[in-house]
Motif scaffolding. Sequence first.
Motif, PDB file in Angstrom:
ATOM      1  N   PHE A 201       0.418   6.611 -11.473  1.00  0.00           N
ATOM      2  CA  PHE A 201      -0.003   7.009 -10.129  1.00  0.00           C
ATOM      3  C   PHE A 201      -0.715   8.364 -10.154  1.00  0.00           C
ATOM      4  N   ILE A 204      -4.167   7.836 -11.726  1.00  0.00           N
ATOM      5  CA  ILE A 204      -5.107   7.166 -10.827  1.00  0.00           C
ATOM      6  C   ILE A 204      -5.596   8.119  -9.739  1.00  0.00           C
ATOM      7  N   SER A 246      -1.088  14.381  -3.899  1.00  0.00           N
ATOM      8  CA  SER A 246      -0.751  13.000  -3.529  1.00  0.00           C
ATOM      9  C   SER A 246      -0.282  12.213  -4.736  1.00  0.00           C
ATOM     10  N   LEU A 249       3.311  13.054  -5.000  1.00  0.00           N
ATOM     11  CA  LEU A 249       4.123  12.355  -3.992  1.00  0.00           C
ATOM     12  C   LEU A 249       4.336  10.895  -4.385  1.00  0.00           C
ATOM     13  N   PHE A 250       3.271  10.259  -4.915  1.00  0.00           N
ATOM     14  CA  PHE A 250       3.420   8.888  -5.403  1.00  0.00           C
ATOM     15  C   PHE A 250       4.481   8.832  -6.492  1.00  0.00           C
ATOM     16  N   SER A 300       9.627   8.077   4.383  1.00  0.00           N
ATOM     17  CA  SER A 300       8.344   7.513   3.957  1.00  0.00           C
ATOM     18  C   SER A 300       7.253   7.777   4.985  1.00  0.00           C
ATOM     19  N   VAL A 301       7.630   7.803   6.274  1.00  0.00           N
ATOM     20  CA  VAL A 301       6.622   8.144   7.285  1.00  0.00           C
ATOM     21  C   VAL A 301       6.129   9.568   7.047  1.00  0.00           C
ATOM     22  N   LEU A 303       6.115  11.261   4.232  1.00  0.00           N
ATOM     23  CA  LEU A 303       5.294  11.337   3.017  1.00  0.00           C
ATOM     24  C   LEU A 303       3.914  10.740   3.257  1.00  0.00           C
ATOM     25  N   LEU A 304       3.883   9.591   3.950  1.00  0.00           N
ATOM     26  CA  LEU A 304       2.596   8.945   4.216  1.00  0.00           C
ATOM     27  C   LEU A 304       1.689   9.868   5.021  1.00  0.00           C
ATOM     28  N   VAL A 307       0.251  12.521   2.777  1.00  0.00           N
ATOM     29  CA  VAL A 307      -0.800  12.014   1.896  1.00  0.00           C
ATOM     30  C   VAL A 307      -2.090  11.770   2.670  1.00  0.00           C
ATOM     31  N   GLU A 308      -1.966  11.202   3.889  1.00  0.00           N
ATOM     32  CA  GLU A 308      -3.161  10.941   4.688  1.00  0.00           C
ATOM     33  C   GLU A 308      -3.886  12.237   5.032  1.00  0.00           C
ATOM     34  N   ARG A 312      -7.693  13.328   3.834  1.00  0.00           N
ATOM     35  CA  ARG A 312      -8.782  13.732   4.737  1.00  0.00           C
ATOM     36  C   ARG A 312      -9.309  15.108   4.380  1.00  0.00           C
ATOM     37  N   PRO A 322     -16.256  11.138   7.171  1.00  0.00           N
ATOM     38  CA  PRO A 322     -15.990   9.768   7.623  1.00  0.00           C
ATOM     39  C   PRO A 322     -17.160   9.248   8.446  1.00  0.00           C
ATOM     40  N   HIS A 323     -17.521   7.979   8.194  1.00  0.00           N
ATOM     41  CA  HIS A 323     -18.648   7.442   8.946  1.00  0.00           C
ATOM     42  C   HIS A 323     -18.179   6.679  10.156  1.00  0.00           C
TER      43      HIS A 323
ATOM     44  N   LEU B 240       2.171   2.041   5.417  1.00  0.00           N
ATOM     45  CA  LEU B 240       3.587   2.359   5.626  1.00  0.00           C
ATOM     46  C   LEU B 240       4.508   1.445   4.799  1.00  0.00           C
ATOM     47  N   TRP B 243       4.614   2.560   1.270  1.00  0.00           N
ATOM     48  CA  TRP B 243       5.369   3.786   1.003  1.00  0.00           C
ATOM     49  C   TRP B 243       6.856   3.636   1.283  1.00  0.00           C
TER      50      TRP B 243
END
Lengths: 323, 417
Positions: A201, A204, A246, A249-250, A300-301, A303-304, A307-308, A312, A322-323, B240, B243
């Motif tokens: 992870f 990658i 990230s 975190l993975f 997990s929420v 962490l997600l 990461v998001e 960004r 972002p298009h 979600l 994860w």
Amino acid sequence: MALPTYASPLERVWYYTYLVICTLIFIFLIAPILIVIPLSFNAEPYFTFTEKMLTFDPAGYSLRWYDTLLTLGHPGSDTMRDEAWWSAVWERSTWVQAAKNSFWVGLWATILATFLGTVAALGLSRPEMPYRRLIMAILISPMIVPIIIIAVGMSFFFAQACVPPDSIWSTIFGPFLSEKGCLVNSHLGVIVAHAVLGIPFVIITVTATLSGFDQSLIRAAHSLGANPRTTFFKVVMPLILPGVISGALFAFVTSFDEVVAVLFIAGPDQQTIPRQMFNGIREAISPAILAVATLLVIISVALLTTVELLRRRSERLRGITPH
Amino acid sequence: MTEAATELLTTADGRPLKEALATAQSRAKRRAFLLVLPLLVFVLLTFLVPIGYMLKRSVEHDGFSRSSPTLTQWFKENPEFDHMNPPEQAYAALVTDLAEMQATKNTGMAGTRINYTVPGSISLFKKGAREAAAMQPPFKGAMLALDPAWGAPELWYAMESASSELTTDFYKVAADRKLTETGWERGDDKQRIYLYLFFKTFVVSAIITVICLLLAFPVAHLLAILPMAKSSLLMILVLLPFWTSLLVRTTAWIALLQEQGIVNDALVGLGILADDNRLTMMYNMTGTIVAMTHVLLPFMILPLYSVMKVIPPSYARAARSLGATSWTTFRRVYLPQTLPGIAAGSLLVFILAVGYYITPALVGGADGQLISNLISFHMTKSNWSMAAALAAMLLAAILALYWIYDQLIGVDRLKLG
């Protein structure tokens, strides 16, 4: 997407059917995760909604399963909840011990995987790297090879991987190994196993970040008089940091969720949350499992979201809008 | 530039440019490799060596050979003996070894080794070892009088094979071959449990892959065509589950699908189902397939999405303006462009499904077990060599698929989120 004005009635019907299908698939994806949250507040030892819960009767809901998490393996469940009680929870409660183990194993596995993985990714993304494809395939393979095979191999090998007693190695590594000085049944063994599983992870995510990295920035830094170390810490590191975090975190989540390797190579002192849950689901299934599940969903929420936000930020820094 | 001019080019300190460049390039190569080296060593020691160790275990078992030196020696000296009717010397060697096993308490080890290829041998060995010390020649008659099974040709084949530490016996058993009077033969069709389970694992994985593809395709398409703001919101719904702990998701499916679970309760509550006629959706193959589909779906959506996102919508519009119906446009213009994503997602999901362990172990019941669960079963029974042989066969299948994946898609194009 809006329907084009020339769409025929049949196409309109199909379009709305399509949206309904997509909604159903999203429900399939997300509903099982959300359903555990209300169920964990069940006042009864059932795995389903009771009638009281469905009528939103407050008597149908309780925090008893969260209480179980604190008191399991801790004898004084009815005593006053003073400082001594809480310190006993911290020292003895089965789930708290499992959480502590999970956290420390995850932390060290993450540090190991992230450090080694990031350095390797820096090498792998250099154009001069020899045998790039083969090495990449080897480093990604812990993600592809079934975990049961890895666990079987490790359980054979770690039982043999021992330090000789009273040697210098035993003085250095002894505290991290099992009583017999072996990797099996030891914290170090679990950490090493989880680090291997987390490495793909990190590789990658960090190579993906580096693929968008403008190599001329390094030359620019050099031409402005920066030495390689300054270049790395002042130019390269800030730009790849989101990818590294990230990846980390993975790796942490991989370790935090891993049960098979723990089942095969860990001893009773290395109980982790997933192993505790695995045993719980196999033996006596109680809503306490759902309470743990709810806490894990919240983690997990979080962490997600992290990461998001990092993704960004990284895209913004690299000028990909972002298009 | 002419030939002469190139040869004259030198660096500032007078070395030929070509040579200086080669030095610089090999130095850069070395530097890049040195960065990767620590991780490579780590992975070698903690991943490749253990797997090599496992492969070694699958062809090595000294349980019999170590405790029967006399018989091993005799097998070496008489490679051409008649298995149907072994001579007196063979039985004499056997009795010597059995008596020694009884004294050193190694009977169980030796019997277990033979038991892999000839079931029922553990008790045979224990009985033989107990009586061996008191036996008088002729040993052949004495042994056969004790138990006629000592004269069985398959037992002698098994012991001859087990007298060598290196063996392919475990692979033969894992390939459902059986020892008979004339040696190894293809087993009875009804007893082909291992190959059947491999076959079942592949079929179930294929079913899961197809379901995942059918579910992922519309979702990935929707994510690809929606404006960025909306699609990143929906993307969170895909990420979600990705994860969330596997055990959480498995627990959730148990809560949903078990007999007293939410889905059954809802169906009964709505009057669709009678209370005594609840659906069995958990602890069988249905449970395994549903839960695994849910777990693996994001691995299909993500590669599909990344391919669909870069398909220009103008192609479809061009096709429509040239008179194609929407179905033709989809089939002839859009679908072919998504093929790389379909290949990547399907291979990844299939590879992950073939080796799956936790979900089948928890929700599969007796019927929903896959090959990984059998490996784990042999591990818990201390049948290490058997587990290793099955794991090696699974590994070979996975590596073949991984190689195809690398050739078709390339491992360096694997993406997460």
